[in-house]
Design a protein around this motif. Structure first.
Motif, mmCIF file in Angstrom:
data_model
loop_
_atom_site.group_PDB
_atom_site.id
_atom_site.type_symbol
_atom_site.label_atom_id
_atom_site.label_comp_id
_atom_site.label_asym_id
_atom_site.label_seq_id
_atom_site.Cartn_x
_atom_site.Cartn_y
_atom_site.Cartn_z
ATOM 1 N N ALA A 1 13.485 7.502 -13.690
ATOM 2 C CA ALA A 1 12.989 7.620 -12.315
ATOM 3 C C ALA A 1 11.587 8.214 -12.273
ATOM 4 O O ALA A 1 10.970 8.276 -11.203
ATOM 5 C CB ALA A 1 13.954 8.449 -11.478
ATOM 6 N N ASP A 2 11.059 8.653 -13.430
ATOM 7 C CA ASP A 2 9.691 9.168 -13.492
ATOM 8 C C ASP A 2 8.650 8.053 -13.475
ATOM 9 O O ASP A 2 7.455 8.313 -13.365
ATOM 10 C CB ASP A 2 9.493 10.013 -14.760
ATOM 11 N N VAL A 3 9.106 6.807 -13.630
ATOM 12 C CA VAL A 3 8.198 5.664 -13.590
ATOM 13 C C VAL A 3 8.251 5.051 -12.193
ATOM 14 O O VAL A 3 9.330 4.876 -11.621
ATOM 15 C CB VAL A 3 8.570 4.621 -14.654
ATOM 16 N N SER A 4 7.093 4.732 -11.658
ATOM 17 C CA SER A 4 7.026 4.131 -10.323
ATOM 18 C C SER A 4 5.907 3.098 -10.304
ATOM 19 O O SER A 4 5.153 2.947 -11.261
ATOM 20 C CB SER A 4 6.778 5.216 -9.266
ATOM 21 N N ILE A 5 5.846 2.383 -9.192
ATOM 22 C CA ILE A 5 4.728 1.475 -8.933
ATOM 23 C C ILE A 5 3.941 2.146 -7.812
ATOM 24 O O ILE A 5 4.469 2.330 -6.715
ATOM 25 C CB ILE A 5 5.223 0.083 -8.507
ATOM 26 N N GLN A 6 2.704 2.552 -8.098
ATOM 27 C CA GLN A 6 1.969 3.385 -7.142
ATOM 28 C C GLN A 6 0.686 2.748 -6.653
ATOM 29 O O GLN A 6 0.003 2.053 -7.405
ATOM 30 C CB GLN A 6 1.622 4.737 -7.786
ATOM 31 N N SER B 1 -0.284 -0.950 -4.740
ATOM 32 C CA SER B 1 0.750 -0.798 -5.768
ATOM 33 C C SER B 1 1.099 -2.152 -6.360
ATOM 34 O O SER B 1 1.334 -2.264 -7.564
ATOM 35 C CB SER B 1 1.991 -0.106 -5.198
ATOM 36 N N VAL B 2 1.122 -3.194 -5.541
ATOM 37 C CA VAL B 2 1.385 -4.548 -6.013
ATOM 38 C C VAL B 2 0.477 -5.513 -5.252
ATOM 39 O O VAL B 2 0.271 -5.366 -4.048
ATOM 40 C CB VAL B 2 2.858 -4.968 -5.792
ATOM 41 N N ILE B 3 -0.057 -6.478 -5.969
ATOM 42 C CA ILE B 3 -0.821 -7.571 -5.378
ATOM 43 C C ILE B 3 -0.096 -8.874 -5.760
ATOM 44 O O ILE B 3 0.270 -9.047 -6.925
ATOM 45 C CB ILE B 3 -2.267 -7.606 -5.892
ATOM 46 N N LEU B 4 0.102 -9.749 -4.795
ATOM 47 C CA LEU B 4 0.842 -11.001 -5.030
ATOM 48 C C LEU B 4 0.090 -12.166 -4.422
ATOM 49 O O LEU B 4 -0.378 -12.078 -3.285
ATOM 50 C CB LEU B 4 2.226 -10.901 -4.371
ATOM 51 N N LEU C 1 0.830 -1.206 0.000
ATOM 52 C CA LEU C 1 0.000 0.000 0.000
ATOM 53 C C LEU C 1 0.864 1.256 0.000
ATOM 54 O O LEU C 1 0.428 2.323 0.434
ATOM 55 C CB LEU C 1 -0.947 -0.012 1.196
ATOM 56 N N VAL C 2 2.097 1.132 -0.469
ATOM 57 C CA VAL C 2 3.008 2.282 -0.569
ATOM 58 C C VAL C 2 3.491 2.407 -2.011
ATOM 59 O O VAL C 2 3.528 1.434 -2.762
ATOM 60 C CB VAL C 2 4.212 2.156 0.391
ATOM 61 N N ASP C 3 3.870 3.617 -2.386
ATOM 62 C CA ASP C 3 4.465 3.843 -3.698
ATOM 63 C C ASP C 3 5.874 3.266 -3.695
ATOM 64 O O ASP C 3 6.595 3.369 -2.703
ATOM 65 C CB ASP C 3 4.526 5.339 -4.006
ATOM 66 N N GLN C 4 6.282 2.675 -4.820
ATOM 67 C CA GLN C 4 7.602 2.067 -4.930
ATOM 68 C C GLN C 4 8.347 2.734 -6.082
ATOM 69 O O GLN C 4 7.799 2.877 -7.178
ATOM 70 C CB GLN C 4 7.476 0.559 -5.159
ATOM 71 N N ALA D 1 1.031 -5.246 -10.863
ATOM 72 C CA ALA D 1 1.727 -4.042 -10.397
ATOM 73 C C ALA D 1 1.148 -2.837 -11.136
ATOM 74 O O ALA D 1 1.045 -2.848 -12.366
ATOM 75 C CB ALA D 1 3.225 -4.154 -10.655
ATOM 76 N N GLN D 2 0.766 -1.804 -10.387
ATOM 77 C CA GLN D 2 0.174 -0.589 -10.947
ATOM 78 C C GLN D 2 1.306 0.367 -11.330
ATOM 79 O O GLN D 2 1.865 1.061 -10.493
ATOM 80 C CB GLN D 2 -0.745 0.066 -9.908
ATOM 81 N N LEU D 3 1.682 0.378 -12.621
ATOM 82 C CA LEU D 3 2.787 1.197 -13.108
ATOM 83 C C LEU D 3 2.283 2.588 -13.480
ATOM 84 O O LEU D 3 1.229 2.736 -14.104
ATOM 85 C CB LEU D 3 3.429 0.546 -14.325
ATOM 86 N N VAL D 4 3.061 3.608 -13.102
ATOM 87 C CA VAL D 4 2.684 4.996 -13.357
ATOM 88 C C VAL D 4 3.881 5.727 -13.945
ATOM 89 O O VAL D 4 5.009 5.577 -13.464
ATOM 90 C CB VAL D 4 2.204 5.676 -12.052
ATOM 91 N N ASN D 5 3.623 6.538 -14.986
ATOM 92 C CA ASN D 5 4.660 7.309 -15.653
ATOM 93 C C ASN D 5 4.300 8.791 -15.594
ATOM 94 O O ASN D 5 3.309 9.215 -16.174
ATOM 95 C CB ASN D 5 4.785 6.847 -17.111
ATOM 96 N N ALA D 6 5.127 9.584 -14.908
ATOM 97 C CA ALA D 6 4.883 11.014 -14.780
ATOM 98 C C ALA D 6 5.582 11.821 -15.873
ATOM 99 O O ALA D 6 5.430 13.033 -15.950
ATOM 100 C CB ALA D 6 5.347 11.495 -13.401
#
Length: 188
Positions: free
Chosen positions: A159-164, A179-182, A44-47, A91-96
């Motif tokens: 570094a603009d890409v994260s798992i959020q 951010s990730v489910i396993l 439940l944290v941004d990676q 994994a919820q990938l995000v690109n800023a």
């Protein structure tokens, strides 16, 4: 099948790991129990990751676990029984950034990359005031010994890409997006 070591009950049958797996009736008839090994974990944290750096995904929340599938040091998926395991994740990938970026995701076993497990996914660029998003989701089968651990690794050139994770939303009401489910389960 041997009886459980040190057992005062000769009718209890044990597997190689000395787990009770069955019962032998006085007439010799054997009945086996079905033991299940499974676990469900999330984050439940941004990676984040440094550019072009192999980074393990983290799982700080244990939803459920049964028979020794655990997370150690938030990144190591540990099992306490030999077998073939199905590892499934999203994994919820995000690109800023305002350009697309690829993300590589692969499996490492006891500190070494597992051959032929890498997959690349392109995360769309930010657009109309919102970040680009993509979901990486697949499953991998891996043979593990009780002393092994696996990690889901990822890297990105930016570094603009994260798992959020995404907070709960309204209109309509929606739960938190981890951010990730396993999930991990032993299949043999």
């Amino acid at each position: 099948m041997p009886r459980a070591s040190g057992s005062a009950w000769p009718w209890l049958l044990a597997d190689n790991g000395d787990r009770i797996v069955g019962i032998r009736a006085p007439d010799g008839y054997e009945t086996y129990l079905v033991q299940q090994w499974f676990g469900a974990f999330s984050s439940l944290v941004d990676q984040t990751a440094d550019a072009d750096t192999a980074t393990p995904m983290e799982f700080e929340v244990t939803e459920i676990n049964q028979n020794g599938i655990t997370i150690q040091d938030t990144t190591k998926i540990r099992v306490d029984a030999d077998g073939v395991y199905n590892i499934q994740f999203s994994a919820q990938l995000v690109n800023a950034d305002n350009q697309e970026h690829n993300v590589s995701i692969w499996l490492a076993k006891s500190g070494s990359n597992v051959a032929d497990t890498n997959t690349q996914i392109t995360v769309p660029k930010s657009h109309a005031g919102g970040d680009g998003q993509a979901v990486a989701a697949w499953n991998l089968y891996v043979r593990l010994k009780a002393s092994d651990y696996v990690q889901l690794m990822w890297s990105t050139p930016s570094a603009d890409v994260s798992i959020q994770h995404i907070a709960a939303q309204n209109t309509p009401a929606r739960p938190v997006t981890p951010s990730v489910i396993l999930t991990v389960n032993r299949v043999n």
